[in-house]
Design a protein around this motif. Structure first.
Motif, short mmCIF file in Angstrom:
data_model
loop_
_atom_site.label_atom_id
_atom_site.label_comp_id
_atom_site.label_asym_id
_atom_site.label_seq_id
_atom_site.Cartn_x
_atom_site.Cartn_y
_atom_site.Cartn_z
N MET A 60 0.84 -1.19 0.00
CA MET A 60 0.00 0.00 0.00
C MET A 60 0.88 1.24 0.00
O MET A 60 1.78 1.38 0.82
N VAL A 61 0.59 2.14 -0.93
CA VAL A 61 1.29 3.42 -1.03
C VAL A 61 0.26 4.52 -0.85
O VAL A 61 -0.71 4.58 -1.59
N THR A 62 0.44 5.37 0.16
CA THR A 62 -0.57 6.36 0.51
C THR A 62 0.09 7.66 0.95
O THR A 62 1.27 7.69 1.30
N GLY A 63 -0.69 8.73 0.93
CA GLY A 63 -0.21 10.02 1.39
C GLY A 63 -0.48 10.29 2.85
O GLY A 63 -0.09 11.32 3.38
N ASP A 64 -1.17 9.36 3.54
CA ASP A 64 -1.47 9.53 4.96
C ASP A 64 -0.20 9.42 5.80
O ASP A 64 0.83 8.91 5.34
N ASN A 65 -0.32 9.87 7.06
CA ASN A 65 0.83 9.74 7.95
C ASN A 65 1.03 8.28 8.31
O ASN A 65 0.19 7.42 8.06
N VAL A 66 2.16 8.01 8.94
CA VAL A 66 2.57 6.62 9.15
C VAL A 66 1.62 5.88 10.07
O VAL A 66 1.37 4.68 9.89
N HIS A 67 1.01 6.58 11.06
CA HIS A 67 0.10 5.92 11.99
C HIS A 67 -1.21 5.53 11.29
O HIS A 67 -1.70 4.41 11.43
N THR A 68 -1.78 6.48 10.55
CA THR A 68 -3.02 6.20 9.83
C THR A 68 -2.79 5.12 8.76
O THR A 68 -3.62 4.23 8.58
N GLU A 73 20.73 0.84 -4.61
CA GLU A 73 21.06 -0.49 -4.09
C GLU A 73 20.31 -0.77 -2.80
O GLU A 73 19.82 -1.89 -2.58
N GLU A 74 20.20 0.22 -1.93
CA GLU A 74 19.49 0.04 -0.66
C GLU A 74 17.99 -0.17 -0.89
O GLU A 74 17.35 -0.97 -0.20
N ARG A 75 17.44 0.55 -1.87
CA ARG A 75 16.01 0.37 -2.16
C ARG A 75 15.72 -1.04 -2.66
O ARG A 75 14.74 -1.66 -2.26
N VAL A 76 16.57 -1.55 -3.53
CA VAL A 76 16.38 -2.90 -4.05
C VAL A 76 16.52 -3.94 -2.94
O VAL A 76 15.79 -4.93 -2.89
N ALA A 77 17.42 -3.67 -2.00
CA ALA A 77 17.65 -4.62 -0.91
C ALA A 77 16.47 -4.67 0.06
O ALA A 77 16.15 -5.73 0.60
N LYS A 78 15.79 -3.53 0.26
CA LYS A 78 14.72 -3.46 1.26
C LYS A 78 13.32 -3.59 0.67
O LYS A 78 12.35 -3.70 1.41
N ILE A 79 13.21 -3.57 -0.64
CA ILE A 79 11.90 -3.43 -1.27
C ILE A 79 10.96 -4.58 -0.97
O ILE A 79 9.75 -4.40 -0.82
N GLU A 80 11.48 -5.79 -0.85
CA GLU A 80 10.61 -6.95 -0.64
C GLU A 80 9.97 -6.94 0.74
O GLU A 80 8.87 -7.46 0.93
N SER A 81 10.64 -6.37 1.73
CA SER A 81 10.12 -6.37 3.10
C SER A 81 9.17 -5.21 3.37
O SER A 81 8.46 -5.20 4.37
N ILE A 82 9.11 -4.21 2.48
CA ILE A 82 8.24 -3.06 2.68
C ILE A 82 6.81 -3.45 2.34
O ILE A 82 6.53 -3.97 1.26
N ARG A 83 5.90 -3.20 3.27
CA ARG A 83 4.48 -3.47 3.05
C ARG A 83 3.67 -2.19 2.88
O ARG A 83 2.71 -2.17 2.14
N VAL A 84 4.06 -1.14 3.62
CA VAL A 84 3.30 0.11 3.62
C VAL A 84 4.27 1.27 3.46
O VAL A 84 5.31 1.31 4.11
N MET A 85 3.91 2.21 2.57
CA MET A 85 4.68 3.44 2.42
C MET A 85 3.75 4.61 2.68
O MET A 85 2.76 4.80 1.97
N ALA A 86 4.05 5.40 3.71
CA ALA A 86 3.23 6.54 4.09
C ALA A 86 3.88 7.84 3.63
O ALA A 86 5.05 7.88 3.32
N ARG A 87 3.04 8.92 3.63
CA ARG A 87 3.52 10.24 3.21
C ARG A 87 4.33 10.16 1.92
O ARG A 87 5.42 10.69 1.80
N SER A 88 3.75 9.48 0.95
CA SER A 88 4.48 9.22 -0.29
C SER A 88 4.08 10.22 -1.37
O SER A 88 3.03 10.85 -1.30
#
Length: 922
Positions: free
Chosen positions: A573-581, A616-631
């Motif tokens: 999920m990619v959203t513009g809401d804050n990290v808590h919401t 390189e860091e984005r590729v390494a972490k991308i699989e574990s990311i489930r939610v991106m806030a304030r995007s």
């Protein structure tokens, strides 16, 4: 006499002057004035010449004594045009796209920018060809859009040139142009607001924000591609063409990536491999048969050698060589699966038609289906239906606002939230809400800003010096602007560290309940004598309260997400809401596990953190990311690129123009048919007509069905090709003769491939497809499961047909022609029975659901009838002999053994499949 004469004079003097005489008199006087003026000019000119001569004579010696001089050559050639001083294309473009007040201030404001661009704010530019050409050469042109737009995009705009309004094409607008804007107009280029009244712009297509933006001297930036929703005004064009925000986005989505889809890559690789194998076998067969022929190891039907050296006629040699070459070419034809493109086309077309009935319209023929068979990254699962849920602090004021009927105030316009805050401002002044215009005046309004996440209003009561400033926006943003807060009793207290901490805890608690937290703040300013307060103070505010807005998941979203997870699809999920919401919504949708805390940076991350990482860091972490806030839209694009670099097949959902780059970059883009913009739809591969996320599951099911149907046909096709290749190769090497003639092999290719493709391409999706693991980008098209099914059938067919080739005459007691006919007939019937086996790649029960596919049964019947006609009635054409009932029964019995063989070998487990699925699912 004298009396007579005296009496005549008065009469003569009093006679009226006719019109001709009057005109002559006036003309004479006019000429006299002109001659006098000419005389004075001549005298003045002579005086100037005389004075200049005296000056030159007096200064002659000074000029002669000059030690040096500077010669200035002024060129009027258009080949060396001087750029505008103080600005360039990149500076102006960046200033407007980033809405940089600092850059605008450094340039001296809007009027100074107009002066630098040599444009009069009232009269516009000159509009002559030289000036227009100069501006196009320096800043580019809007004709650059013509390669990206169709005729419908060539709209007319109204501009001011030489002080006159005139209409022209949007493609002819240049930098420095003064454009007239009114309600309903599309803004043709990036620019700055000059003047106007109540100008509001819908920027949702560019920024994704639904609230209309008010444009004025305090917020003068205008973006191309947006639309005027209210008011009128004039703008100064600062960027055109590819330099605008719209042009930059359109160029990014119109740029063809020239990437093969995963299915296309697999099919091309497979076709190339099969072609190489077929060519190799054909060359070997050609070489072996030629060697056997010219060495005298081949015999004719009477048993005599075919080649006897010089004794053999040239015509006989040529006929034999041609027959050998024809056999080799036939092998190449048989090896290449000509029916594969037809099968792919049929299954895609069939599924497109069926998907349309389930509210999913495919716009890209190839990409729209097969890409959904892999890992998918989805976004924006929550919809925009806000519901008032709870209020936490300052119940006395906020409660009154929302209890009042703000809709009864016709003077206040805007979104429901904007109406509420303006009504609240009126109530705070102690006025009658039904008559705000008689009591107060709205001095200034700052529209909602997607970066600052806030909006405000400045209101003044008539005949008073006190102005009231109200702010509302994201809770954490407004809280940072406050120094005091209200309590329930109505008194104010200082917002010290402890109180601020308590309020922050309330905000986090509301966000944890998936509430979108909005804060309200207020302050009063007393105007000094003779000064008008227009600035909205941003510090020292008093916090009035917090409001929680519920942004619930669409019905069925949680079930759809669960279905995707069970299918091995990783949903993000990619959203513009804050990290808590964002975390709360993700938990509600089933995307995030409730046990995952905010301290887990790998699962929940903010857009600013993600974009600050290296590639390189984005590729390494991308699989574990489930939610991106304030995007931002850039973050979504970066996520797509990172997932693709990791080897995943990526799907993206979006509805705004700002989502277009990510939709275009993804393997499959899904746009919304109702809320989606035209640019988003054009950039996507599939349009979800009902804007329902559950339709994504429908797309996933049909995508896997397409892929599965293609695999079914491939298994069926390759069995035919392998068997035909081996039979002809072994027979050619051993005896120099091929049992299947060119006509018979072409018949098999034409009938079996075409009808087989049609039969297997129309299989509908089943529930077991959603329990299979997804297919990665680099995984082979032919799986171990298919090889398990394919190899036994090919071995059986090769064994039976070679047995008939070498022992058929003795076993059935028939001649050579009948034996060859039985080989051909058995070969075709084996494919008919094997077509049933291809219906189910894994299941043992190959007849399950067959009654639902009436087209499959009809094709099987047509194939049997055509084969019967081929054997019994087309003797000369097919080089066959008629068979009796016993011979037909023998052919059918041998071919029917394909069913028990397929059943037995499906009992053999294929290692790695179940283990791989469990790893992906967990």
């Amino acid at each position: 006499m004298s009396l007579t004469l005296r009496s005549r004079k008065p009469i003569e003097n009093t006679m009226p002057i006719n019109e001709l005489e009057l005109d002559l008199l006036l003309l004479s006087k006019r000429h006299q004035r002109r001659w006098r003026m000419a005389f004075r000019v001549i005298c003045f000119t002579r005086a100037l010449v005389s004075m200049s001569r005296k000056c030159l004579q007096n200064n002659n010696q000074i000029l002669l004594r000059s030690l040096s001089y500077v010669a200035v050559d002024i060129s009027t050639s258009d080949d060396h045009e001087v750029p505008f001083v103080g600005v360039n294309e990149q500076m102006l473009s960046k200033m407007v796209k980033e809405k940089s007040f600092e850059s605008l201030s450094n340039l001296g404001g809007v009027n100074q920018v107009a002066a630098i661009l040599e444009s009069d704010t009232k009269r516009g530019i000159s509009g002559n060809e030289a000036d227009l050409g100069h501006r196009i050469n320096v800043f580019g042109a809007n004709r650059q859009f013509q390669a990206l737009a169709d005729e419908s995009s060539d709209i007319r705009v109204e501009v001011v040139r030489d002080g006159r309004r005139q209409g022209l094409s949007i493609f002819d607008v240049v930098v420095g142009e003064i454009v007239c804007l009114k309600t309903g107009d599309q803004i043709p280029a990036d620019g700055l607001f000059l003047n106007g009244h109540s100008l509001k712009v819908d920027e949702s297509s560019m920024t994704g924000e639904s609230d209309h933006v008010e444009v004025d001297e305090k917020s003068p930036f205008l973006l191309s591609g947006t639309k005027v929703t209210d008011g009128y005004g004039f703008m100064l064009v600062t960027s055109v063409g590819m330099s605008t925000a719209w042009g930059e986005m359109m160029s990014s989505i119109s740029h063809e990536l020239n990437e093969e889809t995963p299915l296309q890559a697999r099919l091309n690789k497979l076709t190339s491999c099969i072609g190489k194998i077929g060519l190799t076998v054909a060359v070997l067969v050609l070489a072996v048969m030629l060697i056997r022929y010219f060495t005298g190891n081949t015999r004719d039907e009477t048993g005599n050698k075919e080649f006897l050296g010089r004794k053999t006629k040239v015509d006989d040699v040529m006929n034999s060589v041609i027959n050998i070459i024809a056999a080799a070419v036939t092998i190449i034809v048989v090896a290449i699966p000509e029916g594969l493109p037809l099968a792919v086309t049929l299954t895609l077309a069939f599924s497109m038609k069926r998907m349309m009935k389930e509210h999913a319209m495919v716009t890209e023929f190839w990409i729209g289906k097969e890409a959904m068979t892999g890992n998918a990254s989805s976004s924006e699962l929550a919809h925009n239906l806000y519901e008032l849920l709870q209020d936490a602090v300052g119940l006395n004021t906020i409660g009154n606002v929302y209890k009042s009927n703000s809709e009864s105030t016709p003077e206040i316009t805007g979104s429901p939230t904007e109406k509420a805050i303006l009504s609240w401002a009126v109530l705070d002044l102690g006025m009658n809400i039904d008559e705000p215009k008689q009591c107060c005046k709205i001095i200034n309004v700052e529209a909602f800003n997607s970066e600052k996440k806030r909006s405000g209003v400045l209101v003044k009561r008539i005949h008073e010096k006190t102005v009231h400033i109200h702010w509302k926006g994201a809770a954490e943003m407004i809280l940072a602007m406050c120094s005091h807060y209200y309590v329930k009793s109505g008194t104010t207290r200082a917002l010290d560290g402890e109180a601020r901490k308590q309020i922050e805890i309330v905000i986090k608690d509301m966000a944890a309940k998936s509430l979108r937290c909005i804060a309200f703040a207020h302050t009063k300013v007393v105007e000094a004598d003779g000064q008008v307060q227009e600035k909205l103070e941003e510090t020292g505010l008093t916090l009035l309260g917090l409001l929680g807005l519920k942004d619930p998941c669409r019905p069925g979203v949680r079930a759809a997400v669960e279905c995707c997870r069970n299918a091995g699809v990783n949903v993000k999920m990619v959203t513009g809401d804050n990290v808590h919401t964002a975390r709360a919504i993700a938990i509600e949708c089933g995307i995030l596990n409730p046990d995952v805390g905010l301290n887990n940076d790998d699962a929940v991350i903010e857009g600013v953190q993600f974009r600050s990482l290296s590639a390189e860091e984005r590729v390494a972490k991308i699989e574990s990311i489930r939610v991106m806030a304030r995007s931002s839209p850039l973050d979504k694009l970066l996520m797509v690129q990172s997932l693709k670099q990791k080897g995943h097949v990526v799907a993206v959902t979006g509805d705004g123009t700002n989502d277009a780059p990510a939709l275009k970059a993804a393997d499959i883009g899904l746009s919304m048919g109702i809320q989606g913009t035209e640019v988003a739809k054009e950039s996507s591969d599939i349009v979800i007509m009902d804007d329902n996320f559950t339709s994504v599951v429908t797309v996933l099911r049909w995508g896997r069905c397409v892929y599965n149907n293609i695999q079914k046909f491939l298994q069926f096709q390759l069995t035919v090709n392998v068997a035909a290749l081996v039979i002809n190769f072994v027979a050619a090497v051993s005896s120099g003769k091929v049992p299947l003639t060119a006509v018979q092999l072409l018949w098999v290719n034409l009938i079996m491939d075409t009808l087989g493709a049609l039969a297997l391409a129309t299989e509908q999706p089943t529930n077991d497809l959603m329990s299979k693991p997804p297919v990665g980008r680099s995984e082979p098209l032919i799986t171990k499961l298919m090889w398990r099914n394919l190899i036994p059938q090919a071995i059986y067919q090769v064994t039976i047909l070679l047995t008939l080739q070498f022992k058929g005459r003795s076993i059935f007691g028939v001649n050579e022609s009948v034996k060859d006919t039985m080989i051909f007939n058995t070969f075709v019937l084996c494919q008919i029975f094997n077509e049933f086996n291809a219906r189910k790649l894994e299941k043992k029960n190959i007849f399950k659901g067959i009654h639902k596919n009436k087209l499959f049964l009809a094709i099987i019947g047509i194939t049997i009838v055509l084969q019967l006609i081929m054997v019994e009635f087309l003797k000369k054409f097919a080089d066959t002999e008629r068979l009796n009932w016993g011979q037909w029964a023998a052919c059918i019995g041998i071919a029917a053994m394909s069913w028990p063989i397929g059943f037995l070998f499906k009992c053999i487990p294929v290692s790695g499949t179940q283990l791989l699925f469990k790893q992906i699912a967990t």
